[in-house]
Design an enzyme around this catalytic site. Sequence first.
Site, PDB file in Angstrom:
ATOM      1  N   LYS A   1       3.717 -15.273   2.513  1.00  0.00           N
ATOM      2  CA  LYS A   1       3.890 -16.260   1.107  1.00  0.00           C
ATOM      3  C   LYS A   1       5.256 -16.367   1.210  1.00  0.00           C
ATOM      4  O   LYS A   1       6.003 -15.812   0.261  1.00  0.00           O
ATOM      5  CB  LYS A   1       3.264 -15.154  -0.068  1.00  0.00           C
ATOM      6  CG  LYS A   1       3.079 -16.014  -1.255  1.00  0.00           C
ATOM      7  CD  LYS A   1       2.080 -17.015  -1.188  1.00  0.00           C
ATOM      8  CE  LYS A   1       2.270 -17.961  -2.695  1.00  0.00           C
ATOM      9  NZ  LYS A   1       1.422 -19.131  -2.554  1.00  0.00           N
TER      10      LYS A   1
ATOM     11  N   ASP B   1      -2.464 -18.423   0.753  1.00  0.00           N
ATOM     12  CA  ASP B   1      -3.453 -19.109  -0.169  1.00  0.00           C
ATOM     13  C   ASP B   1      -4.235 -20.317   0.598  1.00  0.00           C
ATOM     14  O   ASP B   1      -5.278 -20.249   0.765  1.00  0.00           O
ATOM     15  CB  ASP B   1      -2.805 -19.616  -1.652  1.00  0.00           C
ATOM     16  CG  ASP B   1      -1.579 -20.362  -1.321  1.00  0.00           C
ATOM     17  OD1 ASP B   1      -0.746 -20.027  -0.392  1.00  0.00           O
ATOM     18  OD2 ASP B   1      -0.916 -21.048  -2.116  1.00  0.00           O
TER      19      ASP B   1
ATOM     20  N   ASP C   1     -12.090  -9.479   4.412  1.00  0.00           N
ATOM     21  CA  ASP C   1     -13.394  -9.240   3.628  1.00  0.00           C
ATOM     22  C   ASP C   1     -13.970 -10.836   3.592  1.00  0.00           C
ATOM     23  O   ASP C   1     -15.169 -10.935   3.626  1.00  0.00           O
ATOM     24  CB  ASP C   1     -13.184  -8.720   2.266  1.00  0.00           C
ATOM     25  CG  ASP C   1     -13.533  -7.360   2.376  1.00  0.00           C
ATOM     26  OD1 ASP C   1     -13.447  -6.629   3.029  1.00  0.00           O
ATOM     27  OD2 ASP C   1     -13.953  -6.893   0.988  1.00  0.00           O
TER      28      ASP C   1
ATOM     29  N   ASP D   1      -6.040  -7.149   4.110  1.00  0.00           N
ATOM     30  CA  ASP D   1      -7.210  -6.614   3.565  1.00  0.00           C
ATOM     31  C   ASP D   1      -8.078  -7.649   2.940  1.00  0.00           C
ATOM     32  O   ASP D   1      -9.354  -7.699   3.186  1.00  0.00           O
ATOM     33  CB  ASP D   1      -6.729  -5.566   2.360  1.00  0.00           C
ATOM     34  CG  ASP D   1      -7.786  -4.909   1.765  1.00  0.00           C
ATOM     35  OD1 ASP D   1      -8.955  -4.499   2.334  1.00  0.00           O
ATOM     36  OD2 ASP D   1      -8.092  -4.934   0.504  1.00  0.00           O
TER      37      ASP D   1
ATOM     38  N   TYR E   1       0.867  -1.180  -0.038  1.00  0.00           N
ATOM     39  CA  TYR E   1      -0.016   0.114   0.083  1.00  0.00           C
ATOM     40  C   TYR E   1       0.802   1.234   0.059  1.00  0.00           C
ATOM     41  O   TYR E   1       0.535   2.214  -0.451  1.00  0.00           O
ATOM     42  CB  TYR E   1      -1.039   0.046   1.149  1.00  0.00           C
ATOM     43  CG  TYR E   1      -2.145  -0.742   0.959  1.00  0.00           C
ATOM     44  CD1 TYR E   1      -2.193  -2.051   0.655  1.00  0.00           C
ATOM     45  CD2 TYR E   1      -3.382  -0.181   1.369  1.00  0.00           C
ATOM     46  CE1 TYR E   1      -3.430  -2.840   0.886  1.00  0.00           C
ATOM     47  CE2 TYR E   1      -4.746  -0.681   1.281  1.00  0.00           C
ATOM     48  CZ  TYR E   1      -4.498  -1.931   0.965  1.00  0.00           C
ATOM     49  OH  TYR E   1      -5.635  -2.724   0.776  1.00  0.00           O
TER      50      TYR E   1
HETATM   51  C1  IPM Z   1     -10.271  -1.423   3.997  1.00  0.00           C
HETATM   52  C2  IPM Z   1     -10.586  -0.832   2.741  1.00  0.00           C
HETATM   53  C3  IPM Z   1      -9.292  -0.015   2.233  1.00  0.00           C
HETATM   54  C4  IPM Z   1      -8.328  -0.800   2.288  1.00  0.00           C
HETATM   55  C5  IPM Z   1      -9.871   0.807   0.908  1.00  0.00           C
HETATM   56  C6  IPM Z   1     -11.205   1.636   1.155  1.00  0.00           C
HETATM   57  C7  IPM Z   1      -8.524   1.709   1.095  1.00  0.00           C
HETATM   58  O1  IPM Z   1     -10.929  -1.760   1.856  1.00  0.00           O
HETATM   59  O2  IPM Z   1     -10.266  -0.861   4.997  1.00  0.00           O
HETATM   60  O3  IPM Z   1     -10.185  -2.794   4.154  1.00  0.00           O
HETATM   61  O4  IPM Z   1      -7.726  -1.299   1.468  1.00  0.00           O
HETATM   62  O5  IPM Z   1      -7.519  -0.792   3.315  1.00  0.00           O
HETATM   63 MG    MG Z   2     -10.860  -4.041   2.701  1.00  0.00          MG
END
Ligand code: IPM
Ligand code: MG
Length: 354
Positions: A189, A221, A249, A245, A142
């Site tokens: 990884k 993975d 999710d 990240d 990032y």
């Molecule tokens: C999160 C989001 C952010 C990230 C985006 C919105 C930049 O997906 O907080 O997980 O990738 O960190």
């Molecule tokens: Mg995210």
Amino acid sequence: MKLNIAILPGDGIGPEIVEQAMKVVKAVAQKFNHELAYEYGLTGAAAIDKVGDPYPAETHELCMKSDAVLFGAIGDPKFDNNPKAPVRPEQGLLAMRKKLGLYANIRPVETFESLLHKSPLRRELVEGANFVCIRELTGGIYFGEKGRKDNGNTAFDTNTYTREEIERILKLAYEFAGKRNNKLTVVDKANVLESSRLWREVAQEMAPGYPDIKTEYMFVDNAAMQIIQWPKNFDVMVTENMFGDILTDEASVITGSLGLLPSASIGIHTSVFEPIHGSYPQAAGKDIANPIATILSAAMMFEYAFNLTGEGKIIRDAVAASLAEGYVTVDIAEGKSYKTSEVGDWIAAWVEKN
Ligand code: IPM
Ligand code: MG
């Protein structure tokens, strides 16, 4: 106690979910006799539109002088399909994380009994799953060197980590594991990436310093697969920025709704509390978004920023009651569903009454 809070609603559904969380924060402050002082700041697309900067200097000053930041969401579709946009809302979030030194993002993954049937996984796989993902938040790909060459026809992003960055996040992860079930899974990884090999090297050096904690190493993975197959095997997971990240999710949906999971970003300066979901622009202004992740982020705020566990607990109990009674938004409702604002009112009223 005096509670100085910065409120950054951001974009999309951000303002409406933060409004619900603030109803609950006010109810808690009143009940426990805390003096609440709060101020709003601009961030994200809303800030780009007003002042041309997704994390303006005034917002940073406000965050720095506050004891905690309650954050909504960031992102606007008008930027998503424009790779050439000179400035993007997400840059505001990254700038905030970097400038506040928020190197650790704590994302608890908890399941709720009343929502198990909403999980894409079978009940027996997911029932009782409870783990924490600790995502490194101010390093890695990032923030590494990025750019274009060959007249723009080659692009690169660099994944860089220093020993110090890895050590401080692992230390925090070990402390978490020590307060939970003494198991730490280091996700990397290392079979491919040099940066991951440094992570593993540092972890292997540190592990003997935590003899009560079982350290396990897992390739990312494989971790992605195991979160789906055996989510109950995890206790604390720690990983670099981008893997975290993606995995969080994934982990969030096994609970039955992305709208339920809160997070805390902690580090050097003021901590930030925010739902892990995004700005859900399709729902903005419709009073349908699920405010629970933000309300639970407020619970984390009481616990982490102010060390007020009773205050956090009453919020958690109120949320559990709303789930058990089906007083919930359309994304998780079985029969009748309620508006964002109604759910906020109900949870705040529960806090007042209990
Ligand atoms: C999160 C989001 C952010 C990230 C985006 C919105 C930049 O997906 O907080 O997980 O990738 O960190
Ligand atoms: Mg995210």
